[in-house]
Design an enzyme around this catalytic site. Structure first.
Site, PDB file in Angstrom:
ATOM      1  N   SER A  77      35.198  -4.390   8.045  1.00 18.62           N
ATOM      2  CA  SER A  77      33.903  -4.524   7.384  1.00 18.62           C
ATOM      3  C   SER A  77      33.080  -3.278   7.660  1.00 18.62           C
ATOM      4  O   SER A  77      33.388  -2.507   8.579  1.00 18.62           O
ATOM      5  CB  SER A  77      33.159  -5.773   7.887  1.00 18.62           C
ATOM      6  OG  SER A  77      32.758  -5.608   9.226  1.00 18.62           O
ATOM      7  N   CYS A  78      32.040  -3.101   6.852  1.00 17.61           N
ATOM      8  CA  CYS A  78      31.103  -1.992   7.041  1.00 17.61           C
ATOM      9  C   CYS A  78      29.771  -2.448   6.474  1.00 17.61           C
ATOM     10  O   CYS A  78      29.462  -3.639   6.523  1.00 17.61           O
ATOM     11  CB  CYS A  78      31.628  -0.710   6.392  1.00 17.61           C
ATOM     12  SG  CYS A  78      31.845  -0.813   4.606  1.00 17.61           S
ATOM     13  N   LEU A  79      29.003  -1.551   5.906  1.00 17.09           N
ATOM     14  CA  LEU A  79      27.708  -1.939   5.343  1.00 17.09           C
ATOM     15  C   LEU A  79      27.864  -2.587   3.971  1.00 17.09           C
ATOM     16  O   LEU A  79      27.311  -3.647   3.716  1.00 17.09           O
ATOM     17  CB  LEU A  79      26.779  -0.715   5.245  1.00 17.09           C
ATOM     18  CG  LEU A  79      25.371  -0.991   4.751  1.00 17.09           C
ATOM     19  CD1 LEU A  79      24.611  -1.866   5.742  1.00 17.09           C
ATOM     20  CD2 LEU A  79      24.620   0.312   4.511  1.00 17.09           C
ATOM     21  N   TRP A 136      28.146  -5.919   5.657  1.00 18.73           N
ATOM     22  CA  TRP A 136      27.003  -6.464   6.381  1.00 18.73           C
ATOM     23  C   TRP A 136      25.886  -6.904   5.436  1.00 18.73           C
ATOM     24  O   TRP A 136      25.235  -7.923   5.667  1.00 18.73           O
ATOM     25  CB  TRP A 136      26.469  -5.420   7.384  1.00 18.73           C
ATOM     26  CG  TRP A 136      25.173  -5.843   8.003  1.00 18.73           C
ATOM     27  CD1 TRP A 136      23.945  -5.335   7.763  1.00 18.73           C
ATOM     28  CD2 TRP A 136      24.988  -6.901   8.953  1.00 18.73           C
ATOM     29  NE1 TRP A 136      22.994  -5.997   8.505  1.00 18.73           N
ATOM     30  CE2 TRP A 136      23.609  -6.970   9.243  1.00 18.73           C
ATOM     31  CE3 TRP A 136      25.842  -7.807   9.575  1.00 18.73           C
ATOM     32  CZ2 TRP A 136      23.073  -7.896  10.131  1.00 18.73           C
ATOM     33  CZ3 TRP A 136      25.299  -8.723  10.470  1.00 18.73           C
ATOM     34  CH2 TRP A 136      23.944  -8.765  10.735  1.00 18.73           C
TER      35      TRP A 136
END
Length: 160
Positions: free
Chosen positions: A116-118, A145
């Site tokens: 996952s990331c932003l 996120w």
């Protein structure tokens, strides 16, 4: 009889290597008559799927944002932080060094990983890196996120 078994095994092995050569790790080969097509195998995880996977504790969720982003904005509970720039090296570390640095057991290539990331851009790059290193059960949470925070905020609001 033995010859046909060996021939069948050789054909399956050749077919698998053709699929890998033509399509790479994240694609599946489809053969129709004399044409070959590559199609993406779904490697995306939805919010609900991620919640279920986290509850089952059968995955390692790796957040590939920079550490300052996590400190500033927060993280998905249960995730570990390995910034994208460190990921390739981290996945190739010996297990003792990995555990010392990230305080988690190093995943094996057969473990289920979710990145996952932003907002899904870096997690897709992380997925590509992991697949190239042999992590065939890797996926990514394309909502990142931003989506997680939105769903979690609305769920908490509904509970109030």
């Amino acid at each position: 009889m033995l010859f046909s078994l060996v021939l069948g095994a050789a054909r399956r092995a050749a077919s698998a290597s053709v699929e890998t050569a033509l399509c790479g790790g994240g694609l599946k080969l489809i053969q129709e008559s004399h044409h070959h097509f590559c199609t993406a195998i779904s490697k995306n995880v939805t919010y609900k799927e991620l919640k279920n996977l986290l509850n089952s504790k059968n995955i390692m969720l790796i957040d590939v944002r920079e550490t300052w982003e996590i400190l500033e904005h927060g993280k998905i509970p249960g995730s570990i932080n390995i910034p994208l720039g460190e990921l390739g090296e981290a996945l190739q570390m010996n297990p003792r060094d990995f555990e010392e640095r990230y305080h988690e057991v190093k995943p094996s290539t057969s473990d289920s990983l979710v990145f996952s990331c932003l907002a899904g851009v870096r997690s897709k790059k992380a997925l590509d890196t992991a697949i190239s290193l042999g992590f065939r059960s890797a996926r990514h949470y394309s909502g990142g996120w931003k989506e997680w925070e939105t769903y979690e905020f609305s769920e908490k609001k509904q509970e109030s």
